[in-house]
Design an enzyme around this catalytic site. Sequence first.
Site, PDB file in Angstrom:
ATOM      1  N   HIS A 114       0.808  -1.219   0.000  1.00  0.00           N
ATOM      2  CA  HIS A 114       0.000   0.000   0.000  1.00  0.00           C
ATOM      3  C   HIS A 114       0.840   1.266   0.000  1.00  0.00           C
ATOM      4  CE1 HIS A 114       0.447  -0.193   4.512  1.00  0.00           C
ATOM      5  NE2 HIS A 114       0.472   1.117   4.365  1.00  0.00           N
ATOM      6  N   ASP A 144       0.240  -7.658   1.502  1.00  0.00           N
ATOM      7  CA  ASP A 144       0.641  -6.253   1.625  1.00  0.00           C
ATOM      8  C   ASP A 144       2.164  -6.101   1.614  1.00  0.00           C
ATOM      9  OD1 ASP A 144       0.212  -3.518   1.748  1.00  0.00           O
ATOM     10  OD2 ASP A 144       0.160  -3.456   3.928  1.00  0.00           O
ATOM     11  N   GLY A 215       3.233   6.510   7.892  1.00  0.00           N
ATOM     12  CA  GLY A 215       4.618   6.751   7.506  1.00  0.00           C
ATOM     13  C   GLY A 215       5.549   5.667   7.995  1.00  0.00           C
ATOM     14  N   ASN A 216       5.134   4.939   9.063  1.00  0.00           N
ATOM     15  CA  ASN A 216       5.910   3.800   9.547  1.00  0.00           C
ATOM     16  C   ASN A 216       5.721   2.561   8.673  1.00  0.00           C
ATOM     17  OD1 ASN A 216       5.645   4.989  12.767  1.00  0.00           O
ATOM     18  ND2 ASN A 216       7.553   4.014  12.124  1.00  0.00           N
ATOM     19  N   SER A 217       4.664   2.547   7.868  1.00  0.00           N
ATOM     20  CA  SER A 217       4.348   1.362   7.069  1.00  0.00           C
ATOM     21  C   SER A 217       5.526   0.939   6.213  1.00  0.00           C
ATOM     22  CB  SER A 217       3.147   1.645   6.165  1.00  0.00           C
ATOM     23  OG  SER A 217       1.985   1.840   6.918  1.00  0.00           O
ATOM     24  N   LEU A 272      -6.663 -25.329   0.218  1.00  0.00           N
ATOM     25  CA  LEU A 272      -7.344 -26.530   0.681  1.00  0.00           C
ATOM     26  C   LEU A 272      -8.753 -26.606   0.107  1.00  0.00           C
ATOM     27  CD1 LEU A 272      -6.981 -29.007   2.499  1.00  0.00           C
ATOM     28  CD2 LEU A 272      -7.828 -27.637   4.414  1.00  0.00           C
ATOM     29  N   GLY A 273      -9.456 -25.464   0.072  1.00  0.00           N
ATOM     30  CA  GLY A 273     -10.793 -25.436  -0.528  1.00  0.00           C
ATOM     31  C   GLY A 273     -11.914 -25.709   0.436  1.00  0.00           C
ATOM     32  N   VAL A 274     -11.811 -25.171   1.673  1.00  0.00           N
ATOM     33  CA  VAL A 274     -12.891 -25.317   2.645  1.00  0.00           C
ATOM     34  C   VAL A 274     -13.208 -23.959   3.255  1.00  0.00           C
ATOM     35  CG1 VAL A 274     -12.380 -27.710   3.268  1.00  0.00           C
ATOM     36  CG2 VAL A 274     -11.243 -25.859   4.497  1.00  0.00           C
ATOM     37  N   ILE A 276     -14.376 -22.442   6.856  1.00  0.00           N
ATOM     38  CA  ILE A 276     -14.272 -22.957   8.218  1.00  0.00           C
ATOM     39  C   ILE A 276     -14.803 -21.941   9.219  1.00  0.00           C
ATOM     40  CG2 ILE A 276     -12.324 -24.504   7.780  1.00  0.00           C
ATOM     41  CD1 ILE A 276     -10.464 -22.280   8.783  1.00  0.00           C
TER      42      ILE A 276
END
Length: 476
Positions: A114, A144, A215-217, A272-274, A276
Site C-alpha cells: 500500500h 501487503d 509513515g511507519n508502514s 485446501l478449498g474449505v 471454516i
Amino acid sequence: MSFMQRTVSTVPFLLLVLLFAAPLQARSLPDFTELVEQNAPAVVNISTRQQQSIRRQMERFNIPDIPENSPFGELLRRFFGEHGFDLPDQEREQRSLGSGFIISPDGFILTNNHVVAGADEIIVRMNDRREFSARVIGSDERSDIALIKIEAEDLPVVKTGSAEKLKVGEWVLAIGTPFGFDHSVTAGIVSAKGRNLPSENYVPFIQTDVAINPGNSGGPLINLDGEVVGVNSQIYSRSGGFMGLSFAIPIEVAMNVAEQLKSKGRVSRGWLGVLIQDVTRDLAESFGMQHPQGALVARVLPDSPASKAGLQVGDVILSYNGTKLKSSSDLPPLVGASPIDRPVAVTVQRGGRTLEVMVQIGELPPEDAIELAESHAPKVMSNRLGLMVSDLSREQRSELAVPPYQGVMVDSVTGEAPRIAGIQEGDVILMINERKIESVQQFNQLVAELPANKTVAVLVHRRSGPIFLALRMPAE
C-alpha cells in the site's frame, strides 16, 4: 543500644543496598542505541507521487440564450456543439510517505504494497541523505508486501531473524518515517502472535504496542539481537493515530513473498478449498469433544483439494501437517505456506472418530474464481422445535447456491430453542446432528428422534455463507 544508635548504624547498610540495586534496575531495561546504530543505515524513507484524475461532476458549460440569427450563436455551436460541453477532468498530484529496508547490497528493498501501489514515481532516501529513483519488481496485495529496486551497489543491509522464535512480552523496536519525520525510533513489546485480521487470513500478524503511525508502514520491526523479525504494516485506531495496537507481517512471510516476486513476478499459495469456523463450547459438546479446538468445516468447495481428498462438511480439523490447531484462525496461514502439489496429512474428527486424511494441496485461485459449483410446490411442515420448514424449489436452490437434493427452508421460527440458537427465517438447514437434510419429511423425522436436552450442531446456509449453530433440544 538506643533507637538513635540503631538508626545511624542502619543508614550505611541502606545506602549500600540502594547503590547495588540501582545498577541492577538499570541493567534490566534494554539499551537500544547499538541496535539503532546497527540498523538505521539500512532503513529508508519512501516517498511516492501519483497523478489522479478527478472527474468533475455536474459541471457543464452551457451555451447561453443567443438570438437565432446571431453570428456568435453559430460560432459557439461550431466549437462547443449544440448543447455545450462537459468541463474536463482535473488532474491532481497525490503524494504519500512510507518506509522500507534494504535486504541485499545491490538495492532490493522490502516495503508494504500500500506504500507504493499505483505510484508514478518512487523516491528512496537513505539515512546519509542520498536519494534514488526506485522501480517496483513486484507486489502482493494479499500479504501487503512489495519488492522495489534501486540502482546502487555495496549498500548496508539488515540482518533477518525469525518471527517464530519471538516470545510474547519480548522487547522490539521500529524505525520508520511517521508523519514524515525521518528515521524515528519507537520501542515496545510483543503483545501477541498469530493474529488474523479481517483484511487477510493468510498472514499470522505479530501484534505489538510499539508506536506505529502513518509513515511507519513498510519499516522493520527489530528484536534485541538486532534482527528484523517483521514488517510494520497496520494499526488499529479509532482516531487515525497510534492506540497501542500495531501489527507487523512476520519476516518469514515477507521474505517468502519477496523471493517469489523476484523469481517469477507473482505469489503462489497453498489451497485446501474449505470454508471454516471456530468450534464453540456448545458445538464442542455436540460433537462429543472435551473442549473447543480445531477448525470446523462449514463448506467444501467442489473440485477442490479437500473435496478430492474426501473431507466432509462437519469435519473438525484438529491438526494440519503435524501442527495442532487451537482455533480456526490457525489453519489459513499453514495452508497458504504449504508447497503446492504436495501431500499433507490432515487429522479430523468425524462422527466421534479421529481420522487422518491425505490432501494434495492445490494453488489458491484468484478471489473471483473461488465460487461454488453448486418443482415449486414446497411442502411446509412444523415439528417439535417450533420450526416451519419447506422444501426448496429449483429457483431457490439456484438463487441461494444450495447443493442439489439437500436442505430445507425455514419459513418461520416459533420455538424458543431454535431462536436461542440463532436460527432465522430464510435460513436453509443443510445438516443436523451430522446428518444431511434431504427433505422436510426426513428433517422432521430426525428432529423427532433426537433426545431431549441434547445439544446438536445445525448447519445453516445464509446469503453471507454457511455457519454451524449449537441447538439444545427442548424437553419433551
